[in-house]
Design an enzyme around this catalytic site. Structure first.
Site, PDB file in Angstrom:
ATOM      1  N   ASP A   1       0.763  -1.487  -0.043  1.00 15.21           N
ATOM      2  CA  ASP A   1      -0.008   0.108  -0.029  1.00 15.21           C
ATOM      3  C   ASP A   1       0.761   1.218   0.122  1.00 15.21           C
ATOM      4  O   ASP A   1       2.060   1.284   0.177  1.00 15.21           O
ATOM      5  CB  ASP A   1      -0.875   0.035   1.179  1.00 15.21           C
ATOM      6  CG  ASP A   1      -2.142  -0.889   1.040  1.00 15.21           C
ATOM      7  OD1 ASP A   1      -2.480  -1.000  -0.012  1.00 15.21           O
ATOM      8  OD2 ASP A   1      -2.564  -1.070   2.041  1.00 15.21           O
TER       9      ASP A   1
ATOM     10  N   LYS B   1      -3.638   3.279  -2.201  1.00 14.93           N
ATOM     11  CA  LYS B   1      -4.743   4.251  -2.385  1.00 14.93           C
ATOM     12  C   LYS B   1      -4.427   5.365  -1.593  1.00 14.93           C
ATOM     13  O   LYS B   1      -3.993   5.476  -0.364  1.00 14.93           O
ATOM     14  CB  LYS B   1      -5.769   3.514  -1.601  1.00 14.93           C
ATOM     15  CG  LYS B   1      -6.206   2.248  -2.500  1.00 14.93           C
ATOM     16  CD  LYS B   1      -7.508   1.741  -1.706  1.00 14.93           C
ATOM     17  CE  LYS B   1      -8.107   0.710  -2.628  1.00 14.93           C
ATOM     18  NZ  LYS B   1      -9.142   1.165  -3.644  1.00 14.93           N
TER      19      LYS B   1
ATOM     20  N   MET C   1      -7.790   8.939   8.663  1.00 11.11           N
ATOM     21  CA  MET C   1      -8.290   9.513   7.415  1.00 11.11           C
ATOM     22  C   MET C   1      -9.427  10.546   7.648  1.00 11.11           C
ATOM     23  O   MET C   1     -10.490  10.452   6.803  1.00 11.11           O
ATOM     24  CB  MET C   1      -8.985   8.106   6.670  1.00 11.11           C
ATOM     25  CG  MET C   1      -7.964   7.045   6.564  1.00 11.11           C
ATOM     26  SD  MET C   1      -8.803   5.720   5.829  1.00 11.11           S
ATOM     27  CE  MET C   1      -9.633   4.922   7.028  1.00 11.11           C
TER      28      MET C   1
END
Length: 523
Positions: A35, A57, A172
């Site tokens: 990732d 991502k 996030m």
């Protein structure tokens, strides 16, 4: 036969926070699918033949891989019989979609294991000096996502959440910071509640911003805080003032370039990192075998004729050992021969052969070796020096002058690699300090730069291992500001730490210069 999948937590960023089992899985993997938030440095634990696939991502970016595509990659690799590591930032099961990938593996009938990781929800606040619990301030924690699936039926219940826990950790959530803050205040959280935003937590370029729920939105905008960010809300944030251990390390935030050969830079990199430095590596020297091993092999085959073998580097020891075993000999052939090392690291490498080093130079340069030899006598004795093909001639010349017989044989060569890595490092912005461990690294570095790059480098502090290296740097127009009294990497690290301690309150000044000396050769 199906292979097997390991869903491995990479931890929050610092590569040393991965678990032992996670590191073990990386070493066994045939394919690694990793990732954006998994530190690429972890890929160094993989075997050379491992396939590495990036599926990062990145919040806010377009054209990023869809989860169904990632699932398919994992499944297809496992179906071909491979051991697959799915390397995920933090912990796979804490907002990492690890559960979704596990469900896909179950449906495909593929065996898997989950290797927990240090979640950023815990690791990042710790590196910011914020304990999530405290007997007097916080007895409960809630971890939430700031980026929910819009198709989910039920969303965060702010009315219940806002005051339910003493400490709130949000992952996030940077893009939705105004909405999160507004919801917390609207549902009962005091607007004076402390809050911290921790950007790139556990990395050497970590940045922490503190404020209150009332002020944090404007502060984040004026300070340019961007994802990835871990958000901490609660009274525990106030403890950062006294517990900020990571960002208080003496080299924290300093970008230091290591130019040593890659296979030999680990010790120095680890030392600098332990003091908080943001270490960049761009090897300007490559260690390779000599063009011809015959001279070294011939010397080994008649090694009993020598009184003393002088090792002037770790590389000399390693290549000597390799040829010794290649020719069918072992350390018994060295019985009765005195072994000399130019410094402690070379001595350590000699001792790994299973033999003692008879003496070490008091000063870790050729002059120091000569002093040690003179005490033992030189005239009429035979000396062997396995070393780099190109090196200073002082030692063999002076031994001959004193009546000794010396054979210098090439054990290895040093080459200048292409300067692509240096260019890539310089493109990342200013470098606080550049370190050189040998005259060759200086020469290759300086001659690999154009005038514009030299201008960037001219603002960097220069640190050199010893006087020979420092003289080479000065010939290329660099001003050397750091040089340890003892020519070892621990001593050089201590000297760098001391330099920044002493210059902490001084304004930064250019530490190197461009001059006509740049066209002169180096050692």
């Amino acid at each position: 036969m199906h292979g097997k999948v390991y869903l491995v937590g990479a931890g929050p960023g610092d590569p040393k926070l991965i678990t032992l089992k996670g590191k073990e899985c990386l070493g066994l993997a045939d394919t690694i699918i990793y990732d954006y938030l998994a530190n690429p440095a972890l890929l160094s634990f993989a075997k050379e033949s491992a396939e590495k696939i990036y599926v990062g991502k990145k919040g806010g970016s377009r054209n990023e891989p869809h989860q169904s595509y990632i699932n398919r990659l994992i499944i297809e690799a496992a179906q071909s019989g491979k051991k697959v590591v799915r390397l995920k930032g933090g912990d796979p099961f804490i907002f990492g979609r690890g559960a979704e990938e596990a469900e896909a593996l179950v449906l495909a009938g593929i065996p898997f294991e989950v290797v927990p990781g240090v979640t950023s929800a815990i690791g990042v606040p710790t590196y910011a000096g914020i304990p999530l619990t405290h007997r007097e301030k916080a007895s409960s924690i809630t971890i939430i996502t700031g980026h929910e699936d819009p198709e989910k039926e039920e969303h965060i219940n702010w009315a219940k959440l806002a005051t339910a826990s003493d400490t709130l950790v949000c992952l996030m959530g940077m893009a939705n910071l105004p909405v999160i803050v507004a919801n917390l205040i609207a549902h009962g959280r005091d607007k004076q509640t402390p809050i911290a935003l921790i950007q790139w937590g556990t990395y050497p370029h970590q940045k922490t911003l503190t404020g209150t729920l009332e002020t944090i939105v404007s502060l984040s905008q004026s300070n340019g805080i961007r994802p990835p960010v871990v958000m901490v809300v609660g009274d525990v944030v106030s403890l950062r003032a006294s517990m900020n251990w990571f960002e208080s390390l003496p080299l924290f935030g300093k970008k230091i370039l290591v130019t040593r050969a890659r296979e030999q830079s680990h010790e120095f990199v680890d030392l600098l990192t332990a003091f908080g430095a943001d270490v960049l590596t761009a090897p300007t020297i490559q260690i390779v075998p000599p063009d011809d091993f015959n001279p070294l092999d011939a010397a080994i085959q008649k090694v009993e004729q020598y009184n003393t073998i002088i090792f002037t580097s770790v590389n000399g020891v390693r290549f000597f050992k390799t040829r010794l075993y290649h020719l069918g000999f072992d350390i018994r052939i060295l019985k009765g021969i005195s072994i000399c090392a130019i410094g402690p690291r070379t001595r350590e490498e000699i001792m790994r052969l299973g033999i003692q080093c008879d003496f070490v130079a008091s000063e870790f340069i050729a002059e120091g070796v000569l002093d040690a030899l003179e005490h033992r006598g030189i005239a009429g004795k035979r000396f062997l020096i396995p070393r780099a093909m190109e090196a200073r001639e002082l030692l063999p010349v002076e031994i001959k002058k004193r009546g000794g017989i010396v054979d210098v044989v090439p054990a290895y060569r040093t080459l200048a690699p292409d300067n692509k890595e240096i260019e890539a490092v310089l493109q990342k912005g200013p470098i606080d300090m550049i370190t050189f461990a040998s005259a060759s690294t200086v020469k290759n570095f300086a001659e690999g730069l154009d005038s514009n790059q030299l201008g960037v480098v001219g603002k960097s502090v220069i640190a050199c291992m010893g006087p020979i290296t420092a003289k080479a740097a000065e010939r290329y127009g660099f001003t050397v500001s750091v040089m340890p009294k003892e020519y070892t990497f621990p001593a050089l690290t201590d000297a760098i730490v001391q330099y920044y301690k002493e210059s902490k309150d001084k304004p930064p000044q250019p530490r190197s210069r461009r001059s006509g000396l740049l066209n002169q050769g180096g050692e």
